[in-house]
Motif scaffolding. Structure first.
Motif, mmCIF file in Angstrom:
data_model
loop_
_atom_site.group_PDB
_atom_site.id
_atom_site.type_symbol
_atom_site.label_atom_id
_atom_site.label_comp_id
_atom_site.label_asym_id
_atom_site.label_seq_id
_atom_site.Cartn_x
_atom_site.Cartn_y
_atom_site.Cartn_z
ATOM 1 N N GLU A 268 0.846 -1.192 0.000
ATOM 2 C CA GLU A 268 0.000 0.000 0.000
ATOM 3 C C GLU A 268 0.884 1.245 0.000
ATOM 4 O O GLU A 268 1.729 1.419 0.874
ATOM 5 C CB GLU A 268 -0.922 0.017 1.218
ATOM 6 N N LYS B 260 -4.633 6.526 -1.202
ATOM 7 C CA LYS B 260 -3.940 5.255 -1.054
ATOM 8 C C LYS B 260 -4.001 4.471 -2.356
ATOM 9 O O LYS B 260 -5.067 4.342 -2.966
ATOM 10 C CB LYS B 260 -4.562 4.421 0.066
ATOM 11 N N THR C 169 1.247 5.598 -0.340
ATOM 12 C CA THR C 169 0.578 6.881 -0.149
ATOM 13 C C THR C 169 0.953 7.806 -1.306
ATOM 14 O O THR C 169 2.134 8.061 -1.536
ATOM 15 C CB THR C 169 1.003 7.535 1.177
#
Length: 287
Positions: free
Chosen positions: A176, A191, A178
């Motif tokens: 994941e 995200k 940012t």
């Protein structure tokens, strides 16, 4: 100069004499913009030479800044304020028992960035796409610069198309991430989940085996050719570089001589790597 000043007054004329003394205050010149578009409000202050005192700034009843006057011209940025109208109060504190307050209204207008969280397969060529609209809600013109940051690092600056869209192709490893998008004074954070495309088959490691076959498989994703992709296997300290077949499968053979050097009961880690993705498994060594 801004601050408290002492004066004496003497007058002598018409055969009479008078004397007086007192204090007066010179306030700094303060300028606050009424409307800000795609920026942060900046208060301009001119306090002259050798000023005395400080300025305390309140926004919507909350103290946001306090600065000492250092003479000449100063700028006080209020970058923390969001879009909308704000009541600004500026208190000039000349000394402990005397203050002077000026009140203003600031209207902040900014562009907006339309973006969504995203899930994608690794190296699928998927685009992370945003649209930029001006403070009136209309798509910005073609050629506006938009900067993308991934996990806190600048990734790329691109330009909008005729409909205000800007996009980048992310090639970051599976996990994941940012993603922060910045246009002028506006930013948004989303995200992006990059999914794995490499699978490593679990095996039983026997010290007595004549050989061991390691197998890794690539998932079929858009724009990725399965055949002839390089997979690097590691088995303990041994390294094997092979290519996938037409089904995206790669195999590496570990010889019996390597297996015989292992100690029964111990654990060994083996892995497969494709581009920036690595899959690892750890198993115990059997007889």
């Amino acid at each position: 100069a801004s601050g408290q000043h002492y004066f004496e007054l003497n007058y002598d004329g018409d055969n009479s004499f008078s004397y007086d003394e007192g204090l007066f205050v010179v306030y700094p010149t303060i300028t606050v913009p009424k409307t800000i578009i795609d920026g942060s409000p900046t208060i301009s202050v001119n306090s002259g030479d050798d000023p005395v005192g400080s300025l305390i700034v309140y926004a919507d009843g909350k103290k946001v800044r306090e600065v000492d006057l250092d003479g000449g011209k100063q700028s006080i940025s209020l970058s923390s304020l969001d879009v909308g109208k704000h009541a600004i109060s500026i208190v000039y504190d000349a000394w402990d028992e005397m203050t002077y307050t000026q009140n203003y209204t600031v209207n902040i207008k900014k562009a907006s960035i339309i973006a969504k969280d995203m899930k994608m397969d690794y190296l699928s060529g998927s685009k992370f796409k945003v649209q930029i609209k001006d403070y009136k809600g209309k798509a910005v013109k073609k050629g506006q610069k938009v900067t993308f940051y991934v996990d806190g690092k600048k990734f790329k600056t691109v330009k909008t198309d005729s409909k205000g869209y800007a996009s980048v192709v992310l090639t970051h490893p599976p996990k994941e991430h940012t993603v922060k998008v910045v246009y002028k004074a506006t930013s948004v954070t989303k995200k992006v989940t990059v999914k794995k495309i490499l699978t490593l088959k679990k095996v039983t490691v026997k010290r007595s085996a004549k050989q061991l076959v390691l197998t890794a498989t690539l998932k079929k994703v858009k724009d990725l050719k399965l055949k002839d992709q390089q997979i690097t296997f590691k088995f303990g300290k041994n390294k094997y570089v092979v290519k996938t077949n037409s089904r995206g499968v790669a195999t590496a053979k570990v010889l019996g001589s390597v297996l015989k050097a292992l100690k029964v009961g111990n654990s060994i880690t083996y892995q497969a790597t494709y581009a920036k993705e690595t899959e690892k498994l750890t198993v115990k060594i059997a007889k």
